[in-house]
Motif scaffolding. Structure first.
Motif, PDB file in Angstrom:
ATOM      1  N   GLY A  99     -11.315 -14.338 -12.594  1.00  0.00           N
ATOM      2  CA  GLY A  99     -10.786 -14.766 -13.880  1.00  0.00           C
ATOM      3  C   GLY A  99      -9.673 -13.902 -14.424  1.00  0.00           C
ATOM      4  O   GLY A  99      -9.232 -14.103 -15.562  1.00  0.00           O
ATOM      5  N   ASN A 100      -9.180 -12.923 -13.649  1.00  0.00           N
ATOM      6  CA  ASN A 100      -8.084 -12.084 -14.127  1.00  0.00           C
ATOM      7  C   ASN A 100      -6.780 -12.882 -14.090  1.00  0.00           C
ATOM      8  O   ASN A 100      -6.380 -13.389 -13.037  1.00  0.00           O
ATOM      9  CB  ASN A 100      -7.949 -10.839 -13.256  1.00  0.00           C
ATOM     10  N   ALA A 101      -6.113 -12.995 -15.226  1.00  0.00           N
ATOM     11  CA  ALA A 101      -4.891 -13.794 -15.306  1.00  0.00           C
ATOM     12  C   ALA A 101      -3.930 -13.187 -16.314  1.00  0.00           C
ATOM     13  O   ALA A 101      -4.333 -12.504 -17.257  1.00  0.00           O
ATOM     14  CB  ALA A 101      -5.213 -15.237 -15.691  1.00  0.00           C
ATOM     15  N   MET A 102      -2.642 -13.433 -16.101  1.00  0.00           N
ATOM     16  CA  MET A 102      -1.594 -12.920 -16.971  1.00  0.00           C
ATOM     17  C   MET A 102      -0.449 -13.925 -17.008  1.00  0.00           C
ATOM     18  O   MET A 102      -0.214 -14.653 -16.046  1.00  0.00           O
ATOM     19  CB  MET A 102      -1.094 -11.563 -16.458  1.00  0.00           C
ATOM     20  N   THR A 103       0.252 -13.981 -18.122  1.00  0.00           N
ATOM     21  CA  THR A 103       1.402 -14.861 -18.237  1.00  0.00           C
ATOM     22  C   THR A 103       2.592 -14.096 -18.780  1.00  0.00           C
ATOM     23  O   THR A 103       2.500 -12.902 -19.087  1.00  0.00           O
ATOM     24  CB  THR A 103       1.083 -16.076 -19.132  1.00  0.00           C
ATOM     25  N   ALA A 104       3.732 -14.786 -18.897  1.00  0.00           N
ATOM     26  CA  ALA A 104       4.956 -14.192 -19.427  1.00  0.00           C
ATOM     27  C   ALA A 104       5.639 -15.206 -20.337  1.00  0.00           C
ATOM     28  O   ALA A 104       5.690 -16.403 -20.007  1.00  0.00           O
ATOM     29  CB  ALA A 104       5.895 -13.777 -18.293  1.00  0.00           C
ATOM     30  N   ASN A 105       6.160 -14.727 -21.461  1.00  0.00           N
ATOM     31  CA  ASN A 105       6.829 -15.587 -22.428  1.00  0.00           C
ATOM     32  C   ASN A 105       8.228 -15.053 -22.731  1.00  0.00           C
ATOM     33  O   ASN A 105       8.444 -13.841 -22.794  1.00  0.00           O
ATOM     34  CB  ASN A 105       6.037 -15.663 -23.736  1.00  0.00           C
ATOM     35  N   VAL A 106       9.164 -15.986 -22.932  1.00  0.00           N
ATOM     36  CA  VAL A 106      10.512 -15.643 -23.382  1.00  0.00           C
ATOM     37  C   VAL A 106      10.791 -16.481 -24.614  1.00  0.00           C
ATOM     38  O   VAL A 106      11.088 -17.685 -24.517  1.00  0.00           O
ATOM     39  CB  VAL A 106      11.569 -15.940 -22.298  1.00  0.00           C
ATOM     40  N   GLY A 107      10.671 -15.873 -25.780  1.00  0.00           N
ATOM     41  CA  GLY A 107      10.832 -16.644 -27.001  1.00  0.00           C
ATOM     42  C   GLY A 107       9.797 -17.757 -27.055  1.00  0.00           C
ATOM     43  O   GLY A 107       8.600 -17.535 -26.867  1.00  0.00           O
ATOM     44  N   SER A 108      10.250 -18.985 -27.256  1.00  0.00           N
ATOM     45  CA  SER A 108       9.342 -20.128 -27.302  1.00  0.00           C
ATOM     46  C   SER A 108       9.020 -20.675 -25.921  1.00  0.00           C
ATOM     47  O   SER A 108       8.186 -21.566 -25.773  1.00  0.00           O
ATOM     48  CB  SER A 108       9.952 -21.246 -28.156  1.00  0.00           C
ATOM     49  N   LEU A 109       9.692 -20.140 -24.887  1.00  0.00           N
ATOM     50  CA  LEU A 109       9.435 -20.580 -23.525  1.00  0.00           C
ATOM     51  C   LEU A 109       8.272 -19.775 -22.955  1.00  0.00           C
ATOM     52  O   LEU A 109       8.356 -18.557 -22.842  1.00  0.00           O
ATOM     53  CB  LEU A 109      10.672 -20.398 -22.647  1.00  0.00           C
ATOM     54  N   ALA A 110       7.185 -20.456 -22.613  1.00  0.00           N
ATOM     55  CA  ALA A 110       5.987 -19.778 -22.130  1.00  0.00           C
ATOM     56  C   ALA A 110       5.667 -20.206 -20.718  1.00  0.00           C
ATOM     57  O   ALA A 110       5.722 -21.398 -20.391  1.00  0.00           O
ATOM     58  CB  ALA A 110       4.800 -20.075 -23.049  1.00  0.00           C
ATOM     59  N   GLY A 111       5.341 -19.243 -19.890  1.00  0.00           N
ATOM     60  CA  GLY A 111       4.882 -19.557 -18.549  1.00  0.00           C
ATOM     61  C   GLY A 111       3.447 -20.044 -18.587  1.00  0.00           C
ATOM     62  O   GLY A 111       2.756 -19.936 -19.615  1.00  0.00           O
ATOM     63  N   PRO A 112       2.927 -20.591 -17.498  1.00  0.00           N
ATOM     64  CA  PRO A 112       1.520 -21.012 -17.447  1.00  0.00           C
ATOM     65  C   PRO A 112       0.592 -19.841 -17.749  1.00  0.00           C
ATOM     66  O   PRO A 112       0.921 -18.686 -17.479  1.00  0.00           O
ATOM     67  CB  PRO A 112       1.349 -21.487 -15.999  1.00  0.00           C
ATOM     68  N   ALA A 113      -0.565 -20.141 -18.325  1.00  0.00           N
ATOM     69  CA  ALA A 113      -1.513 -19.077 -18.680  1.00  0.00           C
ATOM     70  C   ALA A 113      -1.939 -18.269 -17.463  1.00  0.00           C
ATOM     71  O   ALA A 113      -2.270 -17.093 -17.579  1.00  0.00           O
ATOM     72  CB  ALA A 113      -2.733 -19.677 -19.378  1.00  0.00           C
ATOM     73  N   SER A 114      -1.938 -18.889 -16.304  1.00  0.00           N
ATOM     74  CA  SER A 114      -2.313 -18.193 -15.068  1.00  0.00           C
ATOM     75  C   SER A 114      -1.093 -18.032 -14.160  1.00  0.00           C
ATOM     76  O   SER A 114      -1.167 -18.245 -12.958  1.00  0.00           O
ATOM     77  CB  SER A 114      -3.412 -18.958 -14.334  1.00  0.00           C
ATOM     78  N   LEU A 115       0.035 -17.651 -14.763  1.00  0.00           N
ATOM     79  CA  LEU A 115       1.239 -17.414 -13.969  1.00  0.00           C
ATOM     80  C   LEU A 115       0.961 -16.369 -12.889  1.00  0.00           C
ATOM     81  O   LEU A 115       1.437 -16.480 -11.764  1.00  0.00           O
ATOM     82  CB  LEU A 115       2.372 -16.943 -14.880  1.00  0.00           C
ATOM     83  N   PHE A 116       0.175 -15.338 -13.255  1.00  0.00           N
ATOM     84  CA  PHE A 116      -0.285 -14.335 -12.292  1.00  0.00           C
ATOM     85  C   PHE A 116      -1.804 -14.335 -12.287  1.00  0.00           C
ATOM     86  O   PHE A 116      -2.434 -14.382 -13.355  1.00  0.00           O
ATOM     87  CB  PHE A 116       0.205 -12.932 -12.664  1.00  0.00           C
ATOM     88  N   THR A 117      -2.401 -14.259 -11.115  1.00  0.00           N
ATOM     89  CA  THR A 117      -3.846 -14.109 -11.003  1.00  0.00           C
ATOM     90  C   THR A 117      -4.147 -12.916 -10.100  1.00  0.00           C
ATOM     91  O   THR A 117      -3.315 -12.499  -9.298  1.00  0.00           O
ATOM     92  CB  THR A 117      -4.511 -15.367 -10.418  1.00  0.00           C
ATOM     93  N   ALA A 118      -5.349 -12.356 -10.268  1.00  0.00           N
ATOM     94  CA  ALA A 118      -5.760 -11.218  -9.448  1.00  0.00           C
ATOM     95  C   ALA A 118      -7.273 -11.244  -9.289  1.00  0.00           C
ATOM     96  O   ALA A 118      -7.994 -11.774 -10.138  1.00  0.00           O
ATOM     97  CB  ALA A 118      -5.311  -9.901 -10.075  1.00  0.00           C
ATOM     98  N   THR A 119      -7.749 -10.637  -8.218  1.00  0.00           N
ATOM     99  CA  THR A 119      -9.175 -10.553  -7.929  1.00  0.00           C
ATOM    100  C   THR A 119      -9.621  -9.105  -7.994  1.00  0.00           C
ATOM    101  O   THR A 119      -9.004  -8.230  -7.375  1.00  0.00           O
ATOM    102  CB  THR A 119      -9.484 -11.122  -6.531  1.00  0.00           C
TER     103      THR A 119
END
Length: 257
Positions: A99-119
């Motif tokens: 369930g480890n997840a990270m995303t990236a945002n640029v202003g109002s532009l947001a990447g998917p909530a699970s843009l990055f995942t890790a175990t």
């Protein structure tokens, strides 16, 4: 891109092109990694920001955020470089293996909530004594300055409170205990200790599967509630932190329910 000029002779001009508004955030590196729980992933995740024509968008603020797993970040706010890339400082996983997840945002532009995942894997390293404990039986042990010396050990975050590294300057001594707690029982671990050189102690309890249960700082009374309908085996990890710590302690797992 091509420019065409007609009807001009001997004329020249400098043309400066700038990227348009950000329309895309894509992964450059650092996705689908594996690391020990509570430690940083080996490759700092990075993204590229581009406009509608796939031009690199430079000097734009990218905000990285943990969206799953309870981990933490350093350097969460980064500006894109001359090729549109921004890289987070470090991503430290939480205490869960999935369930480890990270995303990236640029202003109002947001990447998917699970843009990055890790175990996540494993649990805090243990060495020295490994003892099977019995409820209501006192166990004595010692920690010395020579074995189990770990530099730059991780800091774990439980409920927003750091432990396992927030106090001790990077030198750690672990002892691990295994105990079967009866179904429905509540067991309190009581410790009497004597340490030199400003040692500081922690308890942490994990299920045999590696799932985090509870912790207690300062060698207080750690309570583990086995609210299952079956006997469960737990790992109790005791830690002293501080440079050159030595000492002895006794531990009693006392059933209180």
């Amino acid at each position: 891109m091509t420019f065409t000029a007609t009807g001009l002779s001997g004329a020249s001009a400098n043309v400066t092109l700038t990227a348009g508004l950000p329309t895309s955030i894509t992964v450059v590196a650092g996705n689908s990694q594996t690391a020990t729980i509570g430690t940083a992933v080996p490759v700092a995740p990075s993204v590229r920001v581009t406009d509608l024509d796939a031009n690199f968008v430079t000097d734009r603020l990218v905000t990285f955020a943990v969206t799953g797993g309870g981990g933490s970040l350093t350097g969460a706010n980064q500006f894109t470089d001359d090729v549109g890339v921004a890289r987070v400082g470090t991503w430290i996983l939480g205490t869960t293996t999935s369930g480890n997840a990270m995303t990236a945002n640029v202003g109002s532009l947001a990447g998917p909530a699970s843009l990055f995942t890790a175990t996540g894997t494993g649990r805090p390293a243990s060495c020295g004594v490994t003892v099977f404990m019995t409820v209501d039986i006192m166990t004595a042990a010692t920690l010395s300055a020579s074995p189990c010396l770990l530099q730059n050990a991780p800091t774990f975050m439980i409920g927003g409170n750091p432990f396992f590294g927030s106090q001790g300057g990077g030198t750690y001594f672990y002892d691990r205990y295994l105990i079967d707690i009866p179904a429905g029982a509540i067991v309190r671990f009581e410790v009497t200790e004597s340490f030199s050189n400003n040692g500081f102690g922690y308890f942490a309890a994990y299920m045999e599967s590696g799932a985090f249960v509870a912790y207690e700082a300062g060698f207080g009374a750690l309570t583990v509630n086995n609210n299952s309908a079956a006997v469960r085996r737990y790992q109790i990890i005791l830690t002293a932190s501080g440079s050159g710590v030595t000492g002895a302690y006794t531990m009693l797992p006392r059933r209180i329910l």
